[in-house]
Design an enzyme around this catalytic site. Structure first.
Site: not given
Length: 487
Positions: A184, A260, A294, A391
């Site tokens: 997906k 992750e 990331c 983040e």
């Protein structure tokens, strides 16, 4: 090969669902728009899958699993090698496609093609190295046989920021290990995955081994698959809050999970660092992928004796970057993925400035079409600023100072995340001791990029579980079986 144009590359991509080796429309014919983040224009529409489409994809993966697991490792490896060569040959097409749907520059997209293709080459070589062991029990009456076998049907949920590499990093080891898949891709950037699936078909991947489902209802389509007893593994790359929810769902069937998740990478510059290398590393660690990675450096901690000099040099470099559509010549920085992302970056910057930070360069969203934000450097960032905890996922570099090595490590570890950290120093002993003390799954010493297909990628704490790439990457798709043989 014919010249690659925007229109030709978009028209070459299948826009349906790949289920059981066939491209088909979604149940009910639903469509999902794919936008160019540099202009806001619609590039094309793809199928918008329903829960029934998701079940059909898992049906196909489950049906194909036994035959695929029996396929000789050499055949699986050769298929991956062929796919690697085809991606490399079609690098211009994949690069343009990624730039159109994600926004990064053509140069960065070409870099991702090289990086992403390498996972197929790496795991093509690992496919024939899956091995167990044979030993004698201590009492001498039994022989111990240990073998590795494929986990089984796997659900892969990939993010929008690296449309090719995040797919190849998961698909490569699954093919090598003998696992079937339902993939997906992110709704913002599905085209690259659809093009990759077509390429794998052309290379001879059997029907049902790889199934691709595009949808605007990720939760509604994916959750029933995660709770289906036929699924044996879930792998996800994305935010930590979503990862937590997926792990909770996966616990019902005790699925093998690899995640992750989010990052909050510290970038440590010690007093003895080579500042030229540190600034160059900072540009790579911060501005790769427009900061939407990331692994992007999120917090800059610089020794107080060199902080002013480092900040000025970094601001000078950041201030010269040219913004624009990634397909244009001379552009260094493309748009953020959407309006929501740009608004988040602006809110984090405003919060930092309100609490005392100083804008050295940049600091503003850019008016006009697309979701652009100026490359920004902040000095005098206070400890209570939200950029220390959240983040950023954008082109903002907040700088704070430290006095001792212990202070640097303490500040770097003061987060729930633990994906990657960067350390710049000329002192080998310091590099080792600081790397050991940092609570991160990866550490880059005197370099601003750590990602490498031949190395294990992954984090600790709230940054995830499991590793992708390296010799460890294929183990995520293998189960260990022990057979005791009596004499």
């Amino acid at each position: 090969m014919a010249s690659v144009t925007e229109q030709s590359v978009i028209e070459s991509v299948p826009t349906g669902l790949l289920i059981g080796g066939e491209w088909r429309d979604a149940d009910g014919g639903g469509k999902l728009a794919v936008h160019d983040p540099a202009t806001g224009n619609v590039l094309t529409h793809v199928a918008d899958a329903t829960p029934g489409d998701g079940r059909a994809a898992l049906d196909a993966a489950a049906a194909a699993q036994a035959d695929w697991a029996r396929t000789p490792p050499r055949e699986r490896g050769e298929l991956l090698r062929a796919a690697y060569e085809q991606i490399t040959r079609r690098a211009d097409e994949f690069a343009l496609l990624m730039t159109l749907e994600m926004g990064k520059t053509i140069a960065e997209s070409k870099g991702e093609v090289t990086y992403g293709a390498e996972f197929f080459r790496w795991f093509s070589e690992e496919a024939v190295r899956i091995a167990g062991r044979w030993s004698t029990a201590p009492n001498g009456t039994t022989r111990l046989l240990t073998m590795k076998q494929p986990v089984g049907p796997t659900l892969m949920i990939t993010p929008w920021n690296f449309p090719l590499a995040m797919g190849t990093r998961k698909i490569g080891p699954a093919i090598a290990a003998g696992c079937t898949m339902v993939v997906k891709p992110a709704s913002q950037t599905p085209l690259t995955m659809l093009a990759l699936a077509q390429l794998l078909q052309d290379c001879g991947l059997p029907p049902g081994v790889l199934n691709v489902v595009t949808t605007s209802d990720s939760g509604g389509v994916m959750e029933p698959l995660i709770r289906d007893p036929r699924l044996r593994k879930l792998t996800f790359t994305g935010s930590t809050p979503v990862g937590r929810a997926l792990m909770e769902q996966a616990s019902e069937q005790i699925l093998r999970v690899s995640m992750e998740l989010g990052g909050n990478a510290p970038f440590l510059v010690f007093a003895d660092a080579d500042l030229d290398k540190a600034v160059e590393g900072a540009m790579l660690a911060k501005m790769r992928n427009i900061g939407e990675a990331c692994t992007a450096a999120n917090r800059f901690y610089v020794h107080e004796s060199v902080a002013e000099q480092f900040t000025e040099r970094l601001a000078s470099r950041m201030g010269t970057l040219r913004l624009g559509r990634g397909t244009e010549d001379g552009v260094d920085v493309g748009p953020l993925i959407d309006e929501k992302s740009r608004d988040k970056v602006a809110a984090l910057l405003d919060d930092a400035v309100t609490k005392g930070a100083r804008v050295v360069t940049g600091g503003q969203p850019v008016d006009g079409p697309g979701w652009f934000f100026q490359p920004t450097v902040l000095a005098d960032v206070t400890a209570d600023a939200d950029v220390n905890r959240e983040e950023i996922f954008g082109p903002v570099a907040p700088v704070r100072t430290f006095g001792t090595d212990e202070d640097a490590v303490r500040m770097a570890n003061d987060t729930e995340y633990g994906l990657v950290a960067y350390v710049f120093t000329r002192d080998l002993a310091r590099a080792i001791t600081v790397s050991e003390a940092l609570e991160y799954g990866m550490v880059g010493v005197n370099q601003g990029i750590v990602s490498n297909p031949s190395a294990p990628f992954g984090g600790v704490k709230a940054s995830g579980v499991g590793r992708e790439g390296g010799a460890e990457g294929i183990d995520e798709y293998l189960e260990t079986k022990y057979v005791g043989i009596a004499l």
